[in-house]
Design an enzyme around this catalytic site. Structure first.
Site, PDB file in Angstrom:
ATOM      1  N   PHE A  92       4.488  -2.018 -52.440  1.00 18.58           N
ATOM      2  CA  PHE A  92       5.122  -2.554 -51.825  1.00 18.58           C
ATOM      3  C   PHE A  92       3.519  -3.040 -51.098  1.00 18.58           C
ATOM      4  CE2 PHE A  92       6.260  -4.380 -47.366  1.00 18.58           C
ATOM      5  CZ  PHE A  92       6.310  -5.718 -47.969  1.00 18.58           C
ATOM      6  N   ARG A 112      16.146 -10.890 -55.564  1.00 18.60           N
ATOM      7  CA  ARG A 112      15.961  -9.413 -55.788  1.00 18.60           C
ATOM      8  C   ARG A 112      18.504  -9.388 -55.350  1.00 18.60           C
ATOM      9  NH1 ARG A 112      12.633  -5.420 -52.166  1.00 18.60           N
ATOM     10  NH2 ARG A 112      12.806  -7.414 -50.588  1.00 18.60           N
ATOM     11  N   ASP A 149       6.605   8.203 -49.744  1.00 17.38           N
ATOM     12  CA  ASP A 149       6.643   6.513 -49.183  1.00 17.38           C
ATOM     13  C   ASP A 149       9.227   6.586 -49.282  1.00 17.38           C
ATOM     14  OD1 ASP A 149       8.588   4.262 -47.687  1.00 17.38           O
ATOM     15  OD2 ASP A 149       6.353   3.192 -47.983  1.00 17.38           O
ATOM     16  N   TYR A 157      15.065   0.119 -40.712  1.00 11.18           N
ATOM     17  CA  TYR A 157      15.950  -0.886 -40.712  1.00 11.18           C
ATOM     18  C   TYR A 157      16.322  -1.710 -41.799  1.00 11.18           C
ATOM     19  CZ  TYR A 157      11.401  -2.731 -42.061  1.00 11.18           C
ATOM     20  OH  TYR A 157       9.801  -2.940 -42.662  1.00 11.18           O
ATOM     21  N   LYS A 158      15.796  -0.832 -43.343  1.00 11.90           N
ATOM     22  CA  LYS A 158      16.852  -1.182 -44.502  1.00 11.90           C
ATOM     23  C   LYS A 158      18.110  -0.187 -44.552  1.00 11.90           C
ATOM     24  CE  LYS A 158      12.165  -2.740 -46.733  1.00 11.90           C
ATOM     25  NZ  LYS A 158      11.054  -1.915 -47.108  1.00 11.90           N
TER      26      LYS A 158
HETATM   27  C1  LIG Z   1       9.411  -2.825 -46.039  1.00 11.57           C
HETATM   28  C2  LIG Z   1       8.524  -1.618 -47.004  1.00 11.57           C
HETATM   29  C3  LIG Z   1       7.355  -0.942 -46.240  1.00 11.57           C
HETATM   30  C4  LIG Z   1       7.524  -2.139 -44.616  1.00 11.57           C
HETATM   31  O1  LIG Z   1       6.167  -1.844 -44.187  1.00 11.57           O
HETATM   32  P1  LIG Z   1       6.272  -1.952 -42.248  1.00 11.57           P
HETATM   33  O2  LIG Z   1       4.834  -1.263 -42.062  1.00 11.57           O
HETATM   34  O3  LIG Z   1       7.393  -1.603 -41.361  1.00 11.57           O
HETATM   35  O4  LIG Z   1       5.823  -3.167 -42.226  1.00 11.57           O
HETATM   36  C5  LIG Z   1       6.399  -0.682 -46.268  1.00 11.57           C
HETATM   37  N1  LIG Z   1       6.720  -0.128 -47.639  1.00 11.57           N
HETATM   38  C6  LIG Z   1       7.335   0.190 -48.496  1.00 11.57           C
HETATM   39  C7  LIG Z   1       7.542   0.734 -50.243  1.00 11.57           C
HETATM   40  C8  LIG Z   1       8.482  -0.866 -48.372  1.00 11.57           C
HETATM   41  O5  LIG Z   1       9.142  -1.517 -48.423  1.00 11.57           O
END
Ligand SMILES: *Cc1c(COP(=O)(O)O)cnc(C)c1O
Length: 417
Positions: free
Chosen positions: A131, A376, A202, A227-228
């Site tokens: 991401f 997805r 992460d 939030y996921k």
């Molecule tokens: C959802 C996600 C993020 C989100 O980062 P934010 O700082 O909340 O925007 C970061 N890394 C990964 C791998 C994600 O899936």
């Protein structure tokens, strides 16, 4: 093998030990929600909690709430509640800020630890297809540090080979946001340590979706969002894990007053707290933290092994139904078909993925699209049913058989896909 019917799926729902959790979420009628991997569903208790926090606490008790409603300790309190879900101990986790900001903090901390003892190490192993915010954050930090480090981007199997004696930090996401592929946290962290490097994981797509054992794998630092799969609400604060052995030893450069050893001494100079509070920076969004706790309240009651097992079954069911009902429509399965190597989502590729997903969303089957061609489907075990999966594949089949995706309205691009 005979084709599965909707009745078969309904029977699976009857035998689902997690089925009762669905009632704890407020989902719109006739909606199949397969995007909990991006924004978790709303717990029914969120509204009552919002009223409590806003009207009673903020409205009536005003500033006294920092003490009487324990606002000040919320990052630690929520961190301690989240800790068992990720294999962390009490005092190792805080809920605060965003994932990207927290990555900045832990990557800084890990690099400064290495700088002290092994300054010759200049490489950071990351995954290029991760991401993007993780990579962007690392790139920004390295620029700030004068570009003395180099990011080595590796993918999948090549990651382990990229870890050697020149590496300072290995910073990876356990479950890939697009493909849903799971990396072997234990093996990779072992190799990381054998080479003298530090590990950052992460957990954005793992926390709340599957058992994670940070301390069992001797992970050094971790981050992730709430939030996921933890259903904390839009933009709810993320978390940071710092193993006890590193607390008070590393530099956390966002040195705000909440990370000070004695915040209310109002000293001129910064002295870091020597515990997990050092990972805090400043005043936190209390209303959002209150929503986060509502989501956590549900997750801590669910057996994570059962959550994992159900999400694997939902994914397997989706793949099987797709083969049975959409075989002639050129969907390519991008996720690992082996459920052990797959997180809680299944990604499929199709040239017309964007329009097909728009057509699905128009009939309240909500997944999402990631460029260039990936659809997805997230299977949050707490509220997705087996019948939902059946209905999804049936909707997909109808959209394909009747070329409904070709309609002009499904081919217009929105800002958020
Ligand atoms: C959802 C996600 C993020 C989100 O980062 P934010 O700082 O909340 O925007 C970061 N890394 C990964 C791998 C994600 O899936």
């Amino acid at each position: 093998m005979t084709q599965l019917t909707r009745q078969d799926c309904e029977r699976m729902d009857v035998n689902d030990p997690l089925a009762s959790f669905r009632q704890e979420f407020d989902l719109p009628d006739n909606t199949v929600y397969l995007n909990g991997n991006s924004l978790g569903a709303m717990p029914k208790k969120a509204l009552a909690q919002a009223q409590q926090t806003v009207i009673n606490e903020w409205g009536k008790d005003l500033i006294k709430s920092w003490n009487v409603h324990d606002w000040f300790s919320m990052p630690q309190r929520l961190g301690d509640r989240l800790a068992p879900l990720i294999g962390a101990a009490e005092g190792e986790v805080v809920v605060t800020d965003s994932t990207g900001i927290n990555l900045f903090k832990v990557l800084s901390a890990a690099l400064t630890l290495q700088q002290k003892h092994q300054p010759e190490r200049k490489k950071i192993v990351m995954e290029g297809s991760n991401f993007p915010t993780d990579n962007y954050t690392a790139q920004g930090l390295l620029e700030l540090l004068g570009n003395q480090h180099e990011i080595v981007f590796a993918e999948d199997e090549a990651i382990v080979d990229a870890i050697d004696e020149n590496v300072a930090v290995v910073c990876l996401t356990q479950v890939h946001y697009k493909s849903g592929r799971v990396l072997d946290m234990k093996a990779i962290t072992e190799k990381t340590h054998a080479c003298g490097a530090l590990s950052i994981w992460d957990l954005c797509h793992s926390a709340g979706a599957m058992p994670v054992n940070l301390n069992g794998c001797q992970v050094d630092f971790a981050i992730g969002c709430t939030y996921k799969y933890l259903n904390g609400g839009p933009g709810s604060p993320a978390f940071i894990f710092t193993a006890k052995r590193h607390q008070g030893k590393a530099l956390q450069p966002l040195t705000g007053w909440w990370g000070h050893a004695a915040p209310f001494a109002f000293d001129r100079d910064y002295t870091p707290a020597i515990d997990i509070r050092q990972m805090l920076s400043g005043t936190q969004p209390i209303v959002s933290l209150a929503m986060t706790e509502v989501g956590l309240d549900i997750s801590v009651r669910a057996d994570l092994a059962a959550v994992r097992e159900k999400s694997q079954r939902l994914g397997d069911l989706f793949i099987r139904l797709l083969a049975e009902r959409c075989a002639d429509h050129c969907f390519q399965i991008v996720s690992p078909e082996d459920a052990e190597r797959r997180g809680s989502q299944v990604a499929i590729a199709h040239d017309q993925g964007y329009a097909i997903m728009q057509a699905l969303i128009a009939r309240s089957v909500i997944g999402d699209f990631r460029a260039p061609d990936i659809m997805r489907f997230g299977f949050s075990a707490l509220y997705v049913s087996y019948a939902d999966v059946f209905d999804t594949v049936e909707a997909l089949r109808d959209i394909m058989d009747n070329q409904i995706w070709q309609r002009e309205e499904y081919n217009r691009r929105h800002a958020v896909t």
